[in-house]
Design a protein around this motif. Structure first.
Motif, PDB file in Angstrom:
ATOM      1  N   VAL A 109       0.832  -1.207   0.000  1.00  0.00           N
ATOM      2  CA  VAL A 109       0.000   0.000   0.000  1.00  0.00           C
ATOM      3  C   VAL A 109       0.864   1.253   0.000  1.00  0.00           C
ATOM      4  CG1 VAL A 109      -1.685   1.305   1.336  1.00  0.00           C
ATOM      5  CG2 VAL A 109      -1.913  -1.173   1.129  1.00  0.00           C
ATOM      6  N   LEU A 110       1.872   1.273   0.874  1.00  0.00           N
ATOM      7  CA  LEU A 110       2.759   2.438   0.946  1.00  0.00           C
ATOM      8  C   LEU A 110       3.462   2.675  -0.379  1.00  0.00           C
ATOM      9  CD1 LEU A 110       4.414   1.839   4.448  1.00  0.00           C
ATOM     10  CD2 LEU A 110       2.682   3.539   3.887  1.00  0.00           C
ATOM     11  N   ALA A 111       4.040   1.599  -0.936  1.00  0.00           N
ATOM     12  CA  ALA A 111       4.770   1.742  -2.196  1.00  0.00           C
ATOM     13  C   ALA A 111       3.858   2.154  -3.333  1.00  0.00           C
ATOM     14  CB  ALA A 111       5.461   0.417  -2.540  1.00  0.00           C
ATOM     15  N   GLY A 112       2.678   1.539  -3.398  1.00  0.00           N
ATOM     16  CA  GLY A 112       1.735   1.867  -4.478  1.00  0.00           C
ATOM     17  C   GLY A 112       1.292   3.318  -4.429  1.00  0.00           C
ATOM     18  N   TRP A 113       0.981   3.802  -3.226  1.00  0.00           N
ATOM     19  CA  TRP A 113       0.519   5.192  -3.077  1.00  0.00           C
ATOM     20  C   TRP A 113       1.616   6.168  -3.460  1.00  0.00           C
ATOM     21  CZ3 TRP A 113       1.632   9.679  -0.475  1.00  0.00           C
ATOM     22  CH2 TRP A 113       0.622  10.634  -0.378  1.00  0.00           C
ATOM     23  N   LEU A 114       2.824   5.921  -2.973  1.00  0.00           N
ATOM     24  CA  LEU A 114       3.937   6.826  -3.244  1.00  0.00           C
ATOM     25  C   LEU A 114       4.325   6.825  -4.726  1.00  0.00           C
ATOM     26  CD1 LEU A 114       6.045   6.022  -0.080  1.00  0.00           C
ATOM     27  CD2 LEU A 114       5.063   8.253  -0.625  1.00  0.00           C
ATOM     28  N   LYS A 160       9.103   8.395 -12.842  1.00  0.00           N
ATOM     29  CA  LYS A 160      10.355   9.142 -12.936  1.00  0.00           C
ATOM     30  C   LYS A 160      11.016   9.275 -11.573  1.00  0.00           C
ATOM     31  CE  LYS A 160      12.278  13.568 -14.498  1.00  0.00           C
ATOM     32  NZ  LYS A 160      11.972  14.908 -15.055  1.00  0.00           N
ATOM     33  N   ASN A 161      10.209   9.396 -10.546  1.00  0.00           N
ATOM     34  CA  ASN A 161      10.726   9.553  -9.179  1.00  0.00           C
ATOM     35  C   ASN A 161      10.566   8.265  -8.369  1.00  0.00           C
ATOM     36  OD1 ASN A 161      11.409  12.393  -9.402  1.00  0.00           O
ATOM     37  ND2 ASN A 161       9.205  12.778  -9.431  1.00  0.00           N
ATOM     38  N   ALA A 162      10.566   7.124  -9.072  1.00  0.00           N
ATOM     39  CA  ALA A 162      10.398   5.837  -8.397  1.00  0.00           C
ATOM     40  C   ALA A 162      11.446   5.587  -7.317  1.00  0.00           C
ATOM     41  CB  ALA A 162      10.408   4.707  -9.424  1.00  0.00           C
ATOM     42  N   PRO A 163      12.726   5.914  -7.543  1.00  0.00           N
ATOM     43  CA  PRO A 163      13.719   5.696  -6.485  1.00  0.00           C
ATOM     44  C   PRO A 163      13.376   6.436  -5.193  1.00  0.00           C
ATOM     45  CG  PRO A 163      14.824   6.054  -8.569  1.00  0.00           C
ATOM     46  CD  PRO A 163      13.374   6.352  -8.805  1.00  0.00           C
ATOM     47  N   PHE A 164      12.918   7.684  -5.331  1.00  0.00           N
ATOM     48  CA  PHE A 164      12.532   8.440  -4.145  1.00  0.00           C
ATOM     49  C   PHE A 164      11.322   7.799  -3.471  1.00  0.00           C
ATOM     50  CE2 PHE A 164       9.844  11.608  -2.063  1.00  0.00           C
ATOM     51  CZ  PHE A 164      10.746  12.169  -1.168  1.00  0.00           C
ATOM     52  N   ALA A 165      10.350   7.354  -4.274  1.00  0.00           N
ATOM     53  CA  ALA A 165       9.155   6.717  -3.713  1.00  0.00           C
ATOM     54  C   ALA A 165       9.523   5.444  -2.956  1.00  0.00           C
ATOM     55  CB  ALA A 165       8.161   6.408  -4.832  1.00  0.00           C
ATOM     56  N   LEU A 166      10.449   4.658  -3.510  1.00  0.00           N
ATOM     57  CA  LEU A 166      10.884   3.443  -2.821  1.00  0.00           C
ATOM     58  C   LEU A 166      11.616   3.791  -1.526  1.00  0.00           C
ATOM     59  CD1 LEU A 166      12.150   1.251  -5.803  1.00  0.00           C
ATOM     60  CD2 LEU A 166      10.176   0.804  -4.349  1.00  0.00           C
ATOM     61  N   GLY A 167      12.447   4.819  -1.581  1.00  0.00           N
ATOM     62  CA  GLY A 167      13.149   5.247  -0.374  1.00  0.00           C
ATOM     63  C   GLY A 167      12.184   5.702   0.703  1.00  0.00           C
ATOM     64  N   ALA A 168      11.145   6.449   0.299  1.00  0.00           N
ATOM     65  CA  ALA A 168      10.141   6.905   1.258  1.00  0.00           C
ATOM     66  C   ALA A 168       9.363   5.732   1.837  1.00  0.00           C
ATOM     67  CB  ALA A 168       9.189   7.892   0.581  1.00  0.00           C
ATOM     68  N   THR A 169       9.091   4.725   0.991  1.00  0.00           N
ATOM     69  CA  THR A 169       8.423   3.516   1.475  1.00  0.00           C
ATOM     70  C   THR A 169       9.272   2.837   2.551  1.00  0.00           C
ATOM     71  OG1 THR A 169       7.383   3.144  -0.678  1.00  0.00           O
ATOM     72  CG2 THR A 169       7.513   1.255   0.816  1.00  0.00           C
TER      73      THR A 169
END
Length: 450
Positions: free
Chosen positions: A87-92, A99-108
């Motif tokens: 859920v966290l990863a999908g939302w982020l 394009k900002n997938a690395p940041f989203a994964l880091g935030a997850t």
């Protein structure tokens, strides 16, 4: 005994501890117990008092640590089994875009890593990392570095993780203040650290591997999912105990003792009680309300405890070692010498922790050992609550650095992503040191301001 002899025993005990764990491959719990007994006998503690001293040290440390670590593990397991990471990863990813997938994964990793221990959380998030990497393509390091580093950052500076909790206990630091300082340090470190990652991903390239085991695991995860909870629900379950703990600290520092609100939060905002409430609430919201029966909830909560047994024992053994150093006078002698070096207490904590982390690989052991050595000096100096919390965070920042081949997480990270040892040393090891140094810089800045 003279200070010189006591210091020699203390230094020898640390080297003996490292040698037994690294060369002898002895479990840290046994190593700490053996060395603690050796120190007690060599410093003249009567044989009849040796075991009572060890028991007192272990019991005093585990009095609150076991509760916090155990309840934290239960909370993390419920969030894990409810597919909260998905859920966290999908939302982020939806909000920030591919394009900002690395940041989203880091935030997850940052959010999910707060209640979940880094090793467990990392394995849970592996299918998500691979799914995103295969969908977008490119360099595996682009996706592997942000999430691994963010989870480790949270692990070393934020309760309920065992190293920082035990360090807080050994230094008599307020957990709420440590939590507040940890958040103030970890979040900016995560954001600033993102800037450094591209410098390494441009110089080192790793193909995105295919793994039958991981694909099967991901398929099984999808099949077992009984509907996903909402993002706000998962986030609120993680934030709930943190808000209670920080509220307890804020009311204790701003309201008079007789104030009823302060009295309520002195109990509700204590770490064990806040986590207990969070476990009960998440069991209902993420469990019973979504169709879990009593047997499943019990099974999940039970499964959370087995992996942390070793961590709790190591934490308690660190308390034994600290009690022996204190009772024998070694701790005071070491603190006197460290004070005379002229190094600031923050620098001492950071450097000692970093060296111990490099020597034996465990961030938890590095934090416990460092705070054990520094405790007499901190006590005699009479620092206030916020400064003790900052010292604790500096030690945690030191334990973030220099992750290399003697660190189990280094091997998990490199092997699952198909990264060579050389590439791991040139990327992961350097970046963990950069992240730890940034965190230490922020702790030092806060020290100056307060």
């Amino acid at each position: 005994m003279s200070n010189e002899v006591l210091i020699l025993i203390g230094v020898t005990s640390v080297f003996a501890l490292l040698f037994i764990m690294i060369k002898g491959k002895v479990h840290p719990f046994l190593a700490l117990g053996i060395v603690s007994i050796a120190v007690a006998l060599s410093t003249g503690i009567p044989m009849a008092d040796v075991i009572p001293t060890l028991v007192k040290g272990m019991g005093g440390t585990l009095g609150s640590v076991a509760l916090i670590v155990g309840l934290g593990a239960m909370l993390g397991k419920i969030i894990e089994k409810s597919n909260g990471a998905d859920v966290l990863a999908g939302w982020l990813l939806d909000k920030f875009g591919e394009k900002n997938a690395p940041f989203a994964l880091g935030a997850t990793g940052f959010i999910f890593g707060i209640p979940v221990f880094v090793d467990v959380g990392f394995l849970v998030l592996l299918p998500i990392i691979f799914s995103v990497a295969r969908r977008i393509g490119g360099n595996m390091l682009t996706y592997a570095l942000p999430i691994g580093l963010s989870m480790l950052m949270v692990h070393v500076v934020l309760p309920p993780h065992p190293g920082i909790v035990a360090g807080s206990q050994l230094l008599n630091a307020d957990i709420g203040l440590v939590l507040g300082v940890g958040l103030a340090v970890a979040l900016p470190t995560f954001l600033v650290g993102q800037v450094f990652i591209p410098f390494f991903t441009k110089r080192h390239f790793v193909e995105i591997p295919t793994s039958t085991d991981l694909l099967q695991y991901q398929k099984q995860l999808s099949q077992n999912a009984s509907g996903l909870p909402k993002f706000a629900t998962v986030l609120s379950m993680i934030a709930f105990p943190l808000v209670l703990i920080m509220s307890g600290t804020i009311t204790a520092t701003t309201l008079p003792k007789e104030n009823i609100i302060r009295q309520i939060f002195s109990m509700v905002g204590s770490s064990p009680f806040a986590l207990l409430l969070a476990v009960c609430l998440s069991s209902y919201v993420l469990g019973f309300r979504r169709g879990w029966n009593k047997e499943k909830v019990e099974e999940i909560l039970n499964s959370a405890l087995a992996p942390i047994a070793g961590i709790i024992l190591i934490t308690g053994a660190g308390g034994m070692f600290g009690k022996v150093l204190d009772a024998s006078g070694v701790g005071k002698a070491l603190s006197d010498v460290l004070s005379s070096t002229g190094l600031h207490v923050l620098a001492l904590g950071f450097i000692l922790s970093a060296l111990l982390r490099a020597a034996q690989g465990s961030a938890t052991v590095a934090t416990i050992t460092t705070t054990t050595i520094l405790a007499p000096m901190i006590t005699s100096a009479g620092y206030d609550g916020i400064h003790i919390a900052l010292i604790t965070s500096a030690v945690g920042a030191g334990s973030m650095t220099l992750s290399h081949v003697n660190d189990s997480l280094f091997w998990v990270w490199t092997k699952f992503f198909g990264i060579s040892v050389s590439q791991g040393l040139k990327t992961w090891s350097i970046l963990t040191t950069i992240y730890g140094s940034i965190a230490f810089g922020l702790v030092s800045l806060i020290w100056v301001v307060v």
